[in-house]
Design an enzyme around this catalytic site. Structure first.
Site, PDB file in Angstrom:
ATOM      1  N   SER A 160     -34.876  -1.397  44.492  1.00 50.41           N
ATOM      2  CA  SER A 160     -35.546  -1.037  43.245  1.00 50.41           C
ATOM      3  C   SER A 160     -36.905  -1.734  43.142  1.00 50.41           C
ATOM      4  O   SER A 160     -37.753  -1.560  44.017  1.00 50.41           O
ATOM      5  CB  SER A 160     -34.624  -1.365  42.066  1.00 50.41           C
ATOM      6  OG  SER A 160     -35.101  -0.817  40.870  1.00 50.41           O
ATOM      7  N   ASP A 260     -31.917   9.887  40.273  1.00 48.97           N
ATOM      8  CA  ASP A 260     -32.652   8.655  40.026  1.00 48.97           C
ATOM      9  C   ASP A 260     -34.105   9.017  39.748  1.00 48.97           C
ATOM     10  O   ASP A 260     -34.717   9.752  40.541  1.00 48.97           O
ATOM     11  CB  ASP A 260     -32.552   7.747  41.264  1.00 48.97           C
ATOM     12  CG  ASP A 260     -33.258   6.409  41.107  1.00 48.97           C
ATOM     13  OD1 ASP A 260     -33.916   6.174  40.080  1.00 48.97           O
ATOM     14  OD2 ASP A 260     -33.149   5.581  42.034  1.00 48.97           O
ATOM     15  N   HIS A 290     -29.242   5.584  40.248  1.00 45.24           N
ATOM     16  CA  HIS A 290     -29.847   4.275  40.453  1.00 45.24           C
ATOM     17  C   HIS A 290     -28.820   3.182  40.102  1.00 45.24           C
ATOM     18  O   HIS A 290     -28.187   3.235  39.057  1.00 45.24           O
ATOM     19  CB  HIS A 290     -31.081   4.114  39.562  1.00 45.24           C
ATOM     20  CG  HIS A 290     -31.957   2.980  39.957  1.00 45.24           C
ATOM     21  ND1 HIS A 290     -32.998   3.120  40.856  1.00 45.24           N
ATOM     22  CD2 HIS A 290     -31.968   1.674  39.582  1.00 45.24           C
ATOM     23  CE1 HIS A 290     -33.609   1.959  41.010  1.00 45.24           C
ATOM     24  NE2 HIS A 290     -33.003   1.072  40.248  1.00 45.24           N
TER      25      HIS A 290
END
Length: 318
Positions: A160, A260, A290
């Site tokens: 991320s 996501d 995610h």
């Protein structure tokens, strides 16, 4: 389960047990995360791994940078390195977030895993987190002999926001002629502050992370009024790097989740790397969202984990 999304059944079943990530109030989000991590750290299995903390000099006029080292107890000779950068939307997290993952990598790869504890936004916006990551990498390379590692076998891993920092660190280390990086492993990377891709526009209500979360994280990282403007540096948002700026980078493995908001910017970056002549493998995991990595028992996540480890093993020559 949100009916408009075809989540993997095992992931959908786990959604009710997954905490909501709300960074509207960063202080409250940090407190909630710390409480969650306390329980997981208490049950972490460190068998066969020596874990210790060291510090290295920080950026100019900034505090020292803490590194958490994971070393396989039975390992012999200089080891390759995985330099691990945690996620958290630039505003949350610490090495504790990836503790179990770093233990797994250490065992599976017989490598030294180094997790960097960088400063967080909004108190410390760009470039402070990136400069901390660079200082940690430089300190690691400078002490390679003492630490018993191979300075020519350092791979970056990030998830991320951590993957966005890893991509940016790869650019920065090349441009500063800093420590050599042999591989960049980017999981669900946050790379583009503009949030103009199809997935960024579409996924406004996805679990764990959505368009609003992404917007808040970039605003915290870049400062008020900066996100989406023309002057954002590629070192902050690597998706802004032109083709010429991507050439000569180390090979990459980029994994993205189907539902996501960050999906398309990760895929676009992998394709841009390829167009610049950089070997880049792109993997999309269907039915995922995610943060789905946390659902370790799901078959799709077990497969993603096995692929991630295999890619790092090949890169490190293990």
């Amino acid at each position: 389960m949100l009916p408009q999304y075809r989540f993997d059944p095992e992931l959908a079943a786990a959604l009710t047990m997954m905490p909501e990530v709300d960074i509207t109030d960063v202080g409250a989000a940090r407190a909630a995360q710390a409480q969650q991590l306390t329980a997981s750290l208490a049950t972490a299995d460190t068998a066969g791994v020596d874990v210790r903390e060291v510090t290295v000099p920080g950026p100019d006029r900034a505090p020292d940078v803490a590194l958490r080292l994971y070393r396989p107890r039975s390992a012999q000779g200089p080891l390759p390195v995985v330099y691990s950068i945690h996620g958290g939307g630039f505003v949350l997290g610490s090495p504790d977030v990836d503790h179990d993952w770093n233990l797994l990598l250490c065992r599976e790869l017989t490598a030294l895993v180094v997790s960097v504890d960088y400063r967080l936004a909004p108190e410390h916006p760009f470039p402070a987190p990136l400069e901390d990551c660079y200082a940690g990498l430089s300190g690691l390379a400078a002490n390679a002999a003492e630490l018993g590692v191979r300075a020519d076998r350092i791979a970056l891993w990030g998830d991320s926001a951590g993957a966005g920092l890893a991509a940016a660190l790869t650019l920065l280390a090349r441009d500063r002629r800093g420590p050599a990086i042999c591989f960049q492993h980017l999981c669900s990377p946050a790379l583009d502050d503009r949030l103009e891709t199809s997935s960024a526009r579409q996924f406004t209500d996805t679990p764990v992370w959505n368009r609003r979360s992404a917007r808040l994280s970039w605003e915290a990282y870049l400062g008020d009024g900066v996100r989406g403007t023309a002057g954002v540096s590629p070192y902050a948002a690597p998706a802004r790097a032109g083709a010429d700026a991507l050439s000569g980078l180390p090979p990459a493995y980029v994994s993205v989740m189907e539902f996501d908001p960050l999906r398309d910017e990760g895929a676009d970056y992998a394709r841009a790397l390829r167009a610049a002549g950089v070997p880049a493998q792109l993997r999309l995991f269907p039915g995922t969202f995610h943060g789905a990595w946390a659902v370790e028992h799901a078959a799709v996540i077990r497969n993603a984990t096995a692929e991630a480890v295999a890619a790092l093993r090949t890169a490190l020559g293990r």
